[in-house]
Write an enzyme that holds these catalytic residues in place. Structure first.
Site, PDB file in Angstrom:
ATOM      1  N   ASP A  34      77.736  38.533  -0.679  1.00 27.89           N
ATOM      2  CA  ASP A  34      77.119  38.619  -0.852  1.00 27.89           C
ATOM      3  C   ASP A  34      75.530  39.152  -1.124  1.00 27.89           C
ATOM      4  OD1 ASP A  34      79.328  38.207  -2.470  1.00 27.89           O
ATOM      5  OD2 ASP A  34      78.278  35.318  -2.731  1.00 27.89           O
ATOM      6  N   GLU A 204      83.027  42.233 -11.288  1.00 31.16           N
ATOM      7  CA  GLU A 204      82.017  41.713 -10.613  1.00 31.16           C
ATOM      8  C   GLU A 204      80.585  42.390  -9.781  1.00 31.16           C
ATOM      9  OE1 GLU A 204      83.585  38.262  -9.168  1.00 31.16           O
ATOM     10  OE2 GLU A 204      83.767  39.295  -6.951  1.00 31.16           O
TER      11      GLU A 204
END
Length: 327
Positions: A34, A204
């Site tokens: 991420d 997401e």
């Protein structure tokens, strides 16, 4: 992977030799996911998730570079000793500089309902390497609005100077207007605080940037534990959309790696030169948390559409910011 409680807080030296001509992928060692890439001054910075089981995912490291090749690790820029309400699963950081302060936004505790403590928090420091301290002493967002799990936040500064947060898991994405000191939100003219901007296929990991006056909105699709995790995008004239999905531009290459997703984008200042920073899973790995941070070139076609990214083992070539700003 052992949980590194005893790591020193000081920065560790770059690992690559001065003769290296490309970054290589992954760009630095360890399980990290991420990644949020950004430029502060004349350095590139990357803020990733420390990719471990949720109960061990209780700190974050950062990495910085002057040339995209040699990366310095900044250990434990934040952990749950400074965020008292966070007890597990700190992940997907986002960072922005404002008024010579650095604000680090993060998700924590992986809450599954409005009855649990957790959500999106914000920490602040005087230095991009931290140490970061809790800005509020509580989550900034701790409830589900419009069905969006409060995770995967990204902070975007619009051309008029207004800061927005885009966030959300569980296939919903909201946008909200941050107040001046990042302690809360300012309602929109219609009285709402959280507007849903979810495009088709969204799961997401939202990210936004501007190019040639257009707003590019990007997100991750698929499941993060699997090989089909990927990134798609839309273009609009406003940060509120409407966002019509155009295409998938980052995905696995079965010859290179799987699960390529949850990304960010870096533009070399003053140049139409772009990089995508993302995580992927090496072909040798099956553990969900065995993810590594990588960087590749991102380009556009004559219509302004993003070309499919070619994921590589070589990574990117040397690019110093001082060179970029003087050319």
């Amino acid at each position: 992977m052992a949980h590194s409680q005893s790591q020193p807080k000081k920065a560790s030296a770059p690992r690559k030799s001065s003769e290296a001509t490309t970054s290589g992928n992954p760009i630095f060692p360890g399980w990290y996911a991420d990644p949020e890439g950004i430029i502060f001054g004349n350095r590139y910075w990357i803020y990733p998730t420390y990719s471990a089981p949720y109960n061990e995912q209780v700190h974050m490291d950062a990495f910085s570079s002057t040339d995209l090749i040699n990366w310095t690790k900044h250990n434990r820029i934040i952990d749950t000793t400074s965020i008292k309400w966070a007890k597990r699963a700190m992940w997907a950081p986002a960072i922005i500089e404002k008024d010579r302060k650095y604000y680090l936004f993060f998700g924590a505790n992986d809450i599954q309902s409005n009855n649990e403590l957790g959500g999106i928090g914000v920490a602040v420091a005087d230095n991009p390497a931290g140490p970061f301290k809790d800005h509020l002493g509580k989550p900034l967002i701790d409830k589900f609005h419009n069905g969006a799990q409060p995770i995967d936040q990204f902070v975007f500064k619009d051309k008029d100077g207004q800061y927005y947060m885009m966030y959300g898991g569980w296939r919903h994405c909201n946008i909200a207007k941050l107040n001046n000191d990042f302690t809360g939100f300012v309602p929109f003219e219609d009285g709402t605080t959280f507007k849903e901007i979810t495009p088709e296929g969204y799961v997401e990991g939202p990210f936004m940037f501007m190019r040639n006056g257009k707003y590019y909105f990007m997100w991750s699709e698929g499941g993060w534990t699997g090989p089909n995790y990927s990134v798609a995008y839309a273009i609009a004239d406003s940060p509120f959309g409407p966002f019509q999905r155009i295409d998938k531009i980052l995905q696995q290459d079965p010859k290179i790696a799987t699960g390529a997703g949850h990304h960010s984008v870096i533009q070399v200042p003053g140049k139409d030169q772009w990089y995508i920073v993302y995580h992927r899973r090496p072909l040798t790995e099956t553990d969900a948390n065995h993810r590594v941070t990588c960087m590749d070139v991102m380009t556009f076609d004559s219509n302004g559409h993003i070309n499919p990214v070619i994921i590589t083992n070589e990574g990117v070539k040397k690019q110093t910011l001082k060179q970029a700003s003087t050319k």
